[in-house]
Design an enzyme around this catalytic site. Structure first.
Site, mmCIF file in Angstrom:
data_model
loop_
_atom_site.group_PDB
_atom_site.id
_atom_site.type_symbol
_atom_site.label_atom_id
_atom_site.label_comp_id
_atom_site.label_asym_id
_atom_site.label_seq_id
_atom_site.Cartn_x
_atom_site.Cartn_y
_atom_site.Cartn_z
ATOM 1 N N TRP A 13 0.817 -1.223 0.000
ATOM 2 C CA TRP A 13 0.000 0.000 0.000
ATOM 3 C C TRP A 13 0.847 1.269 0.000
ATOM 4 C CZ3 TRP A 13 -4.740 -0.410 3.849
ATOM 5 C CH2 TRP A 13 -5.603 -1.425 3.404
ATOM 6 N N HIS A 99 12.935 -2.255 -0.031
ATOM 7 C CA HIS A 99 12.202 -1.696 -1.180
ATOM 8 C C HIS A 99 13.040 -0.571 -1.789
ATOM 9 C CE1 HIS A 99 9.149 0.362 -3.548
ATOM 10 N NE2 HIS A 99 8.449 -0.760 -3.503
ATOM 11 N N GLU A 101 12.342 2.253 -2.802
ATOM 12 C CA GLU A 101 12.073 3.602 -2.273
ATOM 13 C C GLU A 101 12.836 3.824 -0.973
ATOM 14 O OE1 GLU A 101 7.787 3.352 -2.489
ATOM 15 O OE2 GLU A 101 7.924 3.362 -4.670
ATOM 16 N N GLU A 171 12.188 -6.233 -8.447
ATOM 17 C CA GLU A 171 11.443 -5.023 -8.803
ATOM 18 C C GLU A 171 12.374 -4.046 -9.523
ATOM 19 O OE1 GLU A 171 7.748 -4.473 -6.210
ATOM 20 O OE2 GLU A 171 9.370 -3.415 -5.241
ATOM 21 N N GLY A 177 5.768 2.017 -10.379
ATOM 22 C CA GLY A 177 4.912 3.199 -10.398
ATOM 23 C C GLY A 177 4.978 3.982 -11.697
ATOM 24 N N SER A 215 4.617 -2.176 -11.876
ATOM 25 C CA SER A 215 3.506 -1.923 -12.801
ATOM 26 C C SER A 215 2.765 -3.191 -13.221
ATOM 27 C CB SER A 215 4.006 -1.143 -14.029
ATOM 28 O OG SER A 215 4.493 0.131 -13.633
ATOM 29 N N GLY A 236 2.011 -2.621 -6.209
ATOM 30 C CA GLY A 236 1.882 -1.308 -5.586
ATOM 31 C C GLY A 236 0.536 -0.682 -5.913
ATOM 32 N N GLY A 237 0.518 0.216 -6.888
ATOM 33 C CA GLY A 237 -0.681 0.997 -7.217
ATOM 34 C C GLY A 237 -1.950 0.166 -7.365
HETATM 35 C C1 PEP Z 1 5.945 -1.482 -5.501
HETATM 36 O O1 PEP Z 1 5.863 -0.425 -4.928
HETATM 37 O O2 PEP Z 1 6.485 -2.429 -4.913
HETATM 38 C C2 PEP Z 1 5.400 -1.601 -6.854
HETATM 39 C C3 PEP Z 1 5.645 -2.693 -7.524
HETATM 40 O O3 PEP Z 1 4.642 -0.559 -7.315
HETATM 41 P P1 PEP Z 1 3.740 -0.515 -8.677
HETATM 42 O O4 PEP Z 1 2.993 -1.817 -8.767
HETATM 43 O O5 PEP Z 1 2.842 0.648 -8.478
HETATM 44 O O6 PEP Z 1 4.693 -0.345 -9.809
#
Ligand code: PEP
Length: 261
Positions: A13, A99, A101, A171, A177, A215, A236-237
């Protein structure tokens, strides 16, 4: 022939949520996840303040829950940090560590991520260790070197029994994102590399769940999840939208059925 691994779909989230909207989303996910086949596991990783809420709404459902980070320390004078043990007290099963981020905005090193992985395991949480290259690194042809160092640092600190209990999420930073997912072939190539790296640590480690994140949406999930070394996704999203998240879980079920046939 190698045995078929279960699929795992985990929502991240990030820093989203409000009590009322969470309740609607969690209840819908729990209701619809009940219809998924047993070989599809589902979890959501929420901001710390919502742990009590997810525990009360998801307890007894098919949906597990977790956190998005843990402290590298077990307890003590670390203002603002949250210990893995605290998350465990609220019934959490998973902790995302490393992660991109957090690596980018909080300067988390591969070594720190490895220590956080240990703390999560000690507390009885399953760490979801994130690895992935930036666009610059991909274009320079160093993707495998980058993930090798990121995962290698973690594996070096764990026994093979401990390593067999982790989850790894590939990832690519450029796909998170951005709406620009890796292709199934690009993702599978890196997953096969990671699978070999895990297998070198021991036979039991070879089968740890390897998730793809970046994504993932209802329209690309099944193709990604059908790949030999992709055992599900970190979402994520799309995990914030009931219909999308459930459609992604259903894609995992469809991919699993296709692989079994
Ligand atoms: C994530 O934040 O781990 C991610 C995969 O984000 P998104 O699915 O939005 O790309």
């Amino acid at each position: 022939m190698s045995k078929q691994r279960a699929k795992l779909v985990v929502g991240n989230w990030k820093m989203h949520g409000r009590l009322e909207a969470n309740a609607t989303l969690l209840q819908a996910i729990a209701r619809r996840a009940a219809a998924l086949p047993a070989d599809v596991r589902v979890a959501v990783c929420v901001p710390f303040p919502y742990l009590a809420q997810v525990q009360s709404l998801l307890e007894g459902s098919r949906v597990a829950w977790g956190v998005q980070d843990v402290s590298a320390n077990a307890q003590g004078a670390y203002t603002g940090e949250v210990a893995a043990e605290m998350a465990r007290e609220f019934g959490a099963s998973f902790a995302i560590v490393g992660h991109s981020e957090r690596r980018a905005y909080h300067y988390e090193s591969a070594e720190l991520v490895a220590v956080k992985t240990q703390r999560a395991l000690e507390a009885g949480l399953t760490p979801i260790v994130c690895v992935g290259e930036t666009l610059e690194q991909r274009e320079a042809g160093t993707t495998e070197q980058v993930v090798d160092v990121q995962l290698g640092e973690v594996l070096a600190k764990l026994s093979s029994e401990e390593a067999a209990q982790i989850v790894v999420a590939y990832e690519p930073v450029w796909a998170i994102g951005t709406g620009r997912s890796a292709t199934a072939a690009q993702a599978q190539q890196v997953h096969a590399f990671l699978r070999a790296q895990l297998a070198a640590k021991g036979a039991a480690v070879a089968d740890v769940p390897l998730l793809y994140g970046g994504s993932v949406k209802p329209d690309n999930a099944e193709e990604l999840f059908r790949q030999r070394d992709i055992d599900g996704g970190l979402i994520g999203g799309a995990s914030l939208k009931e219909a999308d998240f459930i459609a992604i879980c259903e894609a995992a079920a469809a991919a699993s059925a296709a692989q079994a046939s």
